[in-house]
Scaffold this motif. Structure first.
Motif, PDB file in Angstrom:
ATOM      1  N   ALA A  30      50.506 -64.943  46.186  1.00 59.63           N
ATOM      2  CA  ALA A  30      49.399 -64.926  47.147  1.00 59.63           C
ATOM      3  C   ALA A  30      49.893 -64.513  48.531  1.00 59.63           C
ATOM      4  O   ALA A  30      49.195 -63.789  49.258  1.00 59.63           O
ATOM      5  CB  ALA A  30      48.721 -66.298  47.197  1.00 59.63           C
ATOM      6  N   ARG A  31      51.088 -64.931  48.902  1.00 62.38           N
ATOM      7  CA  ARG A  31      51.637 -64.556  50.205  1.00 62.38           C
ATOM      8  C   ARG A  31      52.015 -63.073  50.238  1.00 62.38           C
ATOM      9  O   ARG A  31      51.786 -62.388  51.244  1.00 62.38           O
ATOM     10  CB  ARG A  31      52.814 -65.449  50.559  1.00 62.38           C
ATOM     11  N   PHE A  32      52.610 -62.578  49.145  1.00 59.98           N
ATOM     12  CA  PHE A  32      52.894 -61.140  49.058  1.00 59.98           C
ATOM     13  C   PHE A  32      51.591 -60.359  49.211  1.00 59.98           C
ATOM     14  O   PHE A  32      51.522 -59.375  49.942  1.00 59.98           O
ATOM     15  CB  PHE A  32      53.538 -60.776  47.719  1.00 59.98           C
ATOM     16  N   ALA A  33      50.576 -60.796  48.484  1.00 60.57           N
ATOM     17  CA  ALA A  33      49.277 -60.115  48.512  1.00 60.57           C
ATOM     18  C   ALA A  33      48.676 -60.130  49.910  1.00 60.57           C
ATOM     19  O   ALA A  33      48.201 -59.098  50.406  1.00 60.57           O
ATOM     20  CB  ALA A  33      48.329 -60.773  47.513  1.00 60.57           C
ATOM     21  N   ALA A  34      48.696 -61.294  50.544  1.00 58.81           N
ATOM     22  CA  ALA A  34      48.126 -61.414  51.889  1.00 58.81           C
ATOM     23  C   ALA A  34      48.852 -60.503  52.874  1.00 58.81           C
ATOM     24  O   ALA A  34      48.232 -59.940  53.785  1.00 58.81           O
ATOM     25  CB  ALA A  34      48.182 -62.864  52.354  1.00 58.81           C
ATOM     26  N   PHE A  35      50.150 -60.338  52.688  1.00 57.13           N
ATOM     27  CA  PHE A  35      50.953 -59.483  53.566  1.00 57.13           C
ATOM     28  C   PHE A  35      50.400 -58.058  53.595  1.00 57.13           C
ATOM     29  O   PHE A  35      50.484 -57.373  54.613  1.00 57.13           O
ATOM     30  CB  PHE A  35      52.412 -59.490  53.094  1.00 57.13           C
ATOM     31  N   ILE A  36      49.835 -57.614  52.458  1.00 55.98           N
ATOM     32  CA  ILE A  36      49.286 -56.248  52.395  1.00 55.98           C
ATOM     33  C   ILE A  36      47.758 -56.255  52.292  1.00 55.98           C
ATOM     34  O   ILE A  36      47.143 -55.238  51.969  1.00 55.98           O
ATOM     35  CB  ILE A  36      49.925 -55.424  51.257  1.00 55.98           C
ATOM     36  N   GLY A  37      47.138 -57.411  52.568  1.00 48.66           N
ATOM     37  CA  GLY A  37      45.681 -57.474  52.657  1.00 48.66           C
ATOM     38  C   GLY A  37      44.940 -57.537  51.338  1.00 48.66           C
ATOM     39  O   GLY A  37      43.780 -57.119  51.262  1.00 48.66           O
ATOM     40  N   LEU A  38      45.570 -58.071  50.305  1.00 41.87           N
ATOM     41  CA  LEU A  38      44.945 -58.165  48.990  1.00 41.87           C
ATOM     42  C   LEU A  38      44.924 -59.609  48.508  1.00 41.87           C
ATOM     43  O   LEU A  38      45.551 -60.480  49.104  1.00 41.87           O
ATOM     44  CB  LEU A  38      45.729 -57.311  47.973  1.00 41.87           C
ATOM     45  N   THR A  39      44.237 -59.840  47.409  1.00 41.92           N
ATOM     46  CA  THR A  39      44.299 -61.132  46.729  1.00 41.92           C
ATOM     47  C   THR A  39      45.481 -61.100  45.761  1.00 41.92           C
ATOM     48  O   THR A  39      46.006 -60.027  45.438  1.00 41.92           O
ATOM     49  CB  THR A  39      43.013 -61.417  45.933  1.00 41.92           C
ATOM     50  N   GLY A  40      45.860 -62.257  45.260  1.00 45.50           N
ATOM     51  CA  GLY A  40      46.968 -62.329  44.300  1.00 45.50           C
ATOM     52  C   GLY A  40      46.752 -61.449  43.074  1.00 45.50           C
ATOM     53  O   GLY A  40      47.630 -60.646  42.719  1.00 45.50           O
ATOM     54  N   PRO A  41      45.609 -61.584  42.397  1.00 48.89           N
ATOM     55  CA  PRO A  41      45.379 -60.726  41.223  1.00 48.89           C
ATOM     56  C   PRO A  41      45.371 -59.228  41.567  1.00 48.89           C
ATOM     57  O   PRO A  41      45.894 -58.412  40.805  1.00 48.89           O
ATOM     58  CB  PRO A  41      44.021 -61.185  40.703  1.00 48.89           C
ATOM     59  N   GLN A  42      44.802 -58.870  42.718  1.00 44.95           N
ATOM     60  CA  GLN A  42      44.776 -57.458  43.109  1.00 44.95           C
ATOM     61  C   GLN A  42      46.199 -56.936  43.321  1.00 44.95           C
ATOM     62  O   GLN A  42      46.544 -55.830  42.892  1.00 44.95           O
ATOM     63  CB  GLN A  42      43.950 -57.265  44.380  1.00 44.95           C
ATOM     64  N   TYR A  43      47.024 -57.741  43.972  1.00 45.95           N
ATOM     65  CA  TYR A  43      48.422 -57.358  44.187  1.00 45.95           C
ATOM     66  C   TYR A  43      49.126 -57.150  42.847  1.00 45.95           C
ATOM     67  O   TYR A  43      49.831 -56.152  42.651  1.00 45.95           O
ATOM     68  CB  TYR A  43      49.130 -58.427  45.024  1.00 45.95           C
ATOM     69  N   THR A  44      48.917 -58.075  41.924  1.00 46.03           N
ATOM     70  CA  THR A  44      49.569 -57.968  40.621  1.00 46.03           C
ATOM     71  C   THR A  44      49.109 -56.716  39.877  1.00 46.03           C
ATOM     72  O   THR A  44      49.921 -56.020  39.256  1.00 46.03           O
ATOM     73  CB  THR A  44      49.296 -59.231  39.777  1.00 46.03           C
ATOM     74  N   ILE A  45      47.835 -56.415  39.951  1.00 45.46           N
ATOM     75  CA  ILE A  45      47.318 -55.206  39.302  1.00 45.46           C
ATOM     76  C   ILE A  45      47.905 -53.967  39.973  1.00 45.46           C
ATOM     77  O   ILE A  45      48.320 -53.023  39.288  1.00 45.46           O
ATOM     78  CB  ILE A  45      45.779 -55.203  39.305  1.00 45.46           C
ATOM     79  N   LEU A  46      47.983 -53.966  41.295  1.00 42.94           N
ATOM     80  CA  LEU A  46      48.552 -52.823  42.018  1.00 42.94           C
ATOM     81  C   LEU A  46      49.996 -52.570  41.605  1.00 42.94           C
ATOM     82  O   LEU A  46      50.362 -51.438  41.275  1.00 42.94           O
ATOM     83  CB  LEU A  46      48.469 -53.070  43.526  1.00 42.94           C
ATOM     84  N   ILE A  47      50.822 -53.611  41.601  1.00 43.45           N
ATOM     85  CA  ILE A  47      52.238 -53.386  41.263  1.00 43.45           C
ATOM     86  C   ILE A  47      52.406 -53.050  39.783  1.00 43.45           C
ATOM     87  O   ILE A  47      53.336 -52.344  39.410  1.00 43.45           O
ATOM     88  CB  ILE A  47      53.152 -54.558  41.689  1.00 43.45           C
ATOM     89  N   THR A  48      51.486 -53.525  38.956  1.00 40.46           N
ATOM     90  CA  THR A  48      51.532 -53.173  37.535  1.00 40.46           C
ATOM     91  C   THR A  48      51.203 -51.704  37.345  1.00 40.46           C
ATOM     92  O   THR A  48      51.872 -51.006  36.574  1.00 40.46           O
ATOM     93  CB  THR A  48      50.574 -54.072  36.733  1.00 40.46           C
ATOM     94  N   ILE A  49      50.185 -51.221  38.030  1.00 36.48           N
ATOM     95  CA  ILE A  49      49.847 -49.798  37.945  1.00 36.48           C
ATOM     96  C   ILE A  49      51.034 -48.963  38.406  1.00 36.48           C
ATOM     97  O   ILE A  49      51.425 -47.989  37.745  1.00 36.48           O
ATOM     98  CB  ILE A  49      48.588 -49.475  38.784  1.00 36.48           C
ATOM     99  N   ARG A  50      51.636 -49.361  39.499  1.00 36.99           N
ATOM    100  CA  ARG A  50      52.801 -48.632  40.030  1.00 36.99           C
ATOM    101  C   ARG A  50      53.929 -48.598  39.002  1.00 36.99           C
ATOM    102  O   ARG A  50      54.554 -47.560  38.783  1.00 36.99           O
ATOM    103  CB  ARG A  50      53.279 -49.288  41.315  1.00 36.99           C
ATOM    104  N   GLN A  51      54.192 -49.736  38.382  1.00 37.71           N
ATOM    105  CA  GLN A  51      55.272 -49.817  37.388  1.00 37.71           C
ATOM    106  C   GLN A  51      54.945 -48.979  36.156  1.00 37.71           C
ATOM    107  O   GLN A  51      55.778 -48.213  35.683  1.00 37.71           O
ATOM    108  CB  GLN A  51      55.488 -51.276  36.982  1.00 37.71           C
ATOM    109  N   LEU A  52      53.724 -49.115  35.639  1.00 39.98           N
ATOM    110  CA  LEU A  52      53.363 -48.442  34.393  1.00 39.98           C
ATOM    111  C   LEU A  52      53.169 -46.943  34.561  1.00 39.98           C
ATOM    112  O   LEU A  52      53.381 -46.189  33.610  1.00 39.98           O
ATOM    113  CB  LEU A  52      52.098 -49.074  33.801  1.00 39.98           C
TER     114      LEU A  52
END
Length: 181
Positions: free
Chosen positions: A45-67
């Motif tokens: 949640a803190r990582f996400a907030a750092f870039i203006g997202l929610t926790g799930p949104q951050y996880t989806i973003l980094i997953t898309i980047r990885q995949l």
């Protein structure tokens, strides 16, 4: 020797998970894992907030980047990778598109599907987060050594698979208990 009563109060029965016939060590380990999981959620949640997202949104973003490094990424791929429903991923990716961190384009091979990619803005935000993320992850996993990292990776993958089976079993057993009431 344990009585039938004491056996019935155990939360596990596999000998590998019992110490001297008792499940106290198992329960302590489980509570440690739950506490670790809770901290992971808070840190995410803190990582996400750092870039203006929610926790799930951050996880989806980094997953898309990885995949996307391995090829085209769709909603179904992300949902399966994260053990989320496609509907949830669809809803969250709409928000990520609105935030300008991913884009959706129709799949040229199947117009019913979309291809997800991280935008330049999304990449920039993740690069800004990286030094903070690196320092926090280094601290979070400070006890991990090269030797136990391989074990941890394998165990985490195995536990994920067994958790899926246990979730399905819990659904079945709870449904059976409801029928029996």
């Amino acid at each position: 020797m344990q009585t039938d009563q004491s056996l019935s109060s155990l939360t596990v029965s596999r000998p590998e998970l019992l110490v001297e016939g008792d499940d106290a060590a198992f329960r302590a380990m489980l509570h440690n894992l739950l506490a670790f999981s809770s901290r992971l959620e808070q840190i995410r949640a803190r990582f996400a907030a750092f870039i203006g997202l929610t926790g799930p949104q951050y996880t989806i973003l980094i997953t898309i980047r990885q995949l996307q490094k391995a090829g085209q990424v769709g909603v179904g791929t992300v949902a399966e990778h994260l053990a989320l429903t496609p509907t949830f991923v669809t809803n969250e990716t709409k928000k990520l598109v609105e935030a300008g961190v991913i884009e959706k384009v129709p799949d040229p091979n199947d117009m019913r599907r979309v291809k997800l990619t991280v935008t330049a803005r999304g990449e920039r935000l993740l690069r800004q987060l990286a030094p903070v993320q690196q320092e926090i992850n280094d601290q979070l996993f400070e006890p991990v050594t090269p030797e136990n990292f391989a074990l941890l990776r394998g165990l985490a993958a195995d536990l994920r698979e067994s958790a899926e089976k246990a979730r399905a079993l819990s659904d079945y057993l709870v449904a059976q208990a409801e029928v029996a009431k």
